[in-house]
Motif scaffolding. Structure first.
Motif, PDB file in Angstrom:
ATOM      1  N   PRO A   1       0.809  -1.229   0.000  1.00 55.27           N
ATOM      2  CA  PRO A   1       0.000   0.000   0.000  1.00 55.27           C
ATOM      3  C   PRO A   1       0.839   1.273   0.000  1.00 55.27           C
TER       4      PRO A   1
ATOM      5  N   TYR B   1       0.847   3.748  -3.397  1.00 52.88           N
ATOM      6  CA  TYR B   1       0.332   5.113  -3.314  1.00 52.88           C
ATOM      7  C   TYR B   1       1.441   6.144  -3.083  1.00 52.88           C
TER       8      TYR B   1
ATOM      9  N   ASP C   1     -10.171  -2.873  10.046  1.00 54.46           N
ATOM     10  CA  ASP C   1     -11.094  -2.107   9.195  1.00 54.46           C
ATOM     11  C   ASP C   1     -12.124  -1.307   9.986  1.00 54.46           C
TER      12      ASP C   1
ATOM     13  N   LYS D   1     -13.256   1.710   7.627  1.00 51.61           N
ATOM     14  CA  LYS D   1     -11.963   2.157   7.106  1.00 51.61           C
ATOM     15  C   LYS D   1     -11.291   1.009   6.360  1.00 51.61           C
ATOM     16  N   ALA D   2     -10.313   1.361   5.538  1.00 46.13           N
ATOM     17  CA  ALA D   2      -9.477   0.336   4.924  1.00 46.13           C
ATOM     18  C   ALA D   2      -8.502  -0.183   5.976  1.00 46.13           C
TER      19      ALA D   2
ATOM     20  N   CYS E   1      -5.109  -1.862   7.818  1.00 46.02           N
ATOM     21  CA  CYS E   1      -3.652  -1.855   7.665  1.00 46.02           C
ATOM     22  C   CYS E   1      -3.173  -3.292   7.452  1.00 46.02           C
ATOM     23  N   ARG E   2      -2.078  -3.442   6.727  1.00 43.06           N
ATOM     24  CA  ARG E   2      -1.442  -4.758   6.616  1.00 43.06           C
ATOM     25  C   ARG E   2      -0.457  -4.906   7.770  1.00 43.06           C
TER      26      ARG E   2
ATOM     27  N   ARG F   1      -2.773   2.602   5.156  1.00 43.63           N
ATOM     28  CA  ARG F   1      -3.873   1.661   4.953  1.00 43.63           C
ATOM     29  C   ARG F   1      -3.987   1.277   3.475  1.00 43.63           C
ATOM     30  N   GLU F   2      -4.816   0.282   3.186  1.00 43.59           N
ATOM     31  CA  GLU F   2      -4.882  -0.257   1.833  1.00 43.59           C
ATOM     32  C   GLU F   2      -5.479   0.714   0.825  1.00 43.59           C
ATOM     33  N   ASP F   3      -6.080   1.822   1.284  1.00 41.58           N
ATOM     34  CA  ASP F   3      -6.568   2.837   0.348  1.00 41.58           C
ATOM     35  C   ASP F   3      -5.657   4.061   0.288  1.00 41.58           C
ATOM     36  N   GLY F   4      -4.461   3.949   0.934  1.00 42.19           N
ATOM     37  CA  GLY F   4      -3.495   5.047   0.899  1.00 42.19           C
ATOM     38  C   GLY F   4      -3.630   6.047   2.022  1.00 42.19           C
ATOM     39  N   THR F   5      -4.668   5.932   2.867  1.00 44.57           N
ATOM     40  CA  THR F   5      -4.797   6.827   4.024  1.00 44.57           C
ATOM     41  C   THR F   5      -3.868   6.342   5.137  1.00 44.57           C
TER      42      THR F   5
END
Length: 328
Positions: A24, A28, A71, A76-77, A79-80, A104-108
């Motif tokens: 991620p 991003y 999540d 929210k997306a 974290c890995r 996070r997986e959406d770049g936030t």
């Protein structure tokens, strides 16, 4: 667990896991101030024995949820993250390491605000849920508001490790890393940092006691002075009747200089604005407080002694002490 089961994880497999965890951030191209990897360890006492991989897995997932790196119930997306277990420590403690990609997986970005306090709260909940031994200082209820034994040790450990790594960089590659040090050597370095921190800790106890016992800001100043502390106010620019903060110090021994600490450096709850939230806000009270602060600044006698001048009756003191002992 899902990818490798009981297989030994070699270098190529470990790098593949790392790339997956980091994707991620790289996808991003997100930069996180202070670093994008959040790390901590969860450890048991040596005499508690060892947990199974499945138990540690469940604890790790619950911990991630409590820290809000998941999540957040679909809001929210996630974290890995990864939990790593590589055997017991040098001192015999079964433990795991948790590393989280804060992107996070959406770049936030995930928040680490008050992460130490949140981690301590999560650990206490996990101890209760899984029947583990509670932290000794929690069980004995020795912690104090805003400053507890576990936090002191964690801070001392961080300072000791940082100092060791700095000295190691000067000595060269032959010097042992922090992880390679024997357990007794690490504990000695940590204990040294705890002793260094002791004056600030004791000051915080005295200031907190004075604030808790006081009904007003003026009484707070008098109680600090009565406990033997040196006190000096911090004024607003060009004013001597508007106090914005304060510093305190223990009375120095002969030939020494006082070491001053601001209220905020003693504890987040000991800044003057936070303390004022618990006292009445009146014009008279502010004037009386300013008089006491100015007297403290100049080393003069207190202006108007109050409740703090009344000493408890010795017999009543002994009685209350006995009742408290029975209660404890």
């Amino acid at each position: 667990m899902a990818w490798h089961d009981d297989d030994e994880v070699g270098r190529d497999s470990a790098l593949a896991i790392a790339r997956h965890l980091d994707r991620p951030r790289t996808a991003y191209d997100v930069e996180v101030k202070g670093g994008h990897v959040w790390h901590c360890s969860l450890s048991l006492r040596a005499d508690e024995g060892a947990l199974t991989d499945e138990q540690w897995g469940a604890i790790a997932r619950d911990f991630i949820t409590a820290m809000e790196f998941d999540d957040n119930e679909g809001t929210k997306a996630p974290c890995r993250w990864v939990a790593v277990r590589h055997g017991v420590s040098t001192n015999g403690n079964d433990h795991i390491h948790i590393a989280v990609n804060l992107v996070r997986e959406d770049g936030t970005k995930a928040s680490t605000h008050h992460d130490f306090r949140r981690a301590q709260t999560a650990a206490r909940a996990l101890e209760a849920k899984y029947g583990l031994e509670e932290l000794e200082s929690v069980r004995a209820e020795r912690s104090t508001r805003g400053y507890n034994p576990a936090e002191r040790e964690a801070q001392a450990r961080a300072r000791a490790r940082a100092k060791h790594e700095r000295s190691r960089s000067k000595l060269g590659a032959d010097a042992p890393t922090w992880e390679a040090l024997a357990g007794d050597d690490r504990q000695a370095l940590i204990a040294s940092e705890l002793r260094t921190d002791q004056p600030r800790y004791l000051l915080a106890l005295k200031v907190r006691a004075a604030s808790t016992a006081s009904d007003s800001e003026a009484e707070f100043v008098r109680r600090m002075r009565r406990s033997g502390l040196l006190v000096r106010p911090r004024y607003a620019d060009g004013r001597t009747d508007v106090i914005t903060g304060y510093s305190v110090a223990e009375r120095p021994q002969a030939g020494e200089r006082p070491i001053w600490y601001g209220g905020g450096h003693l504890g987040r709850d000991l800044t003057l604005p936070r303390l004022r939230d618990g006292w009445p806000d009146t014009v008279t009270g502010a004037s009386e407080a300013a008089d006491e602060w100015n007297a403290a600044k100049r080393g003069r006698r207190v202006v108007a002694p109050g409740r703090e001048a009344s000493e408890p009756d010795p017999e009543l003191w002994d009685k209350r002490n006995a009742e408290l002992s029975q209660l404890v």
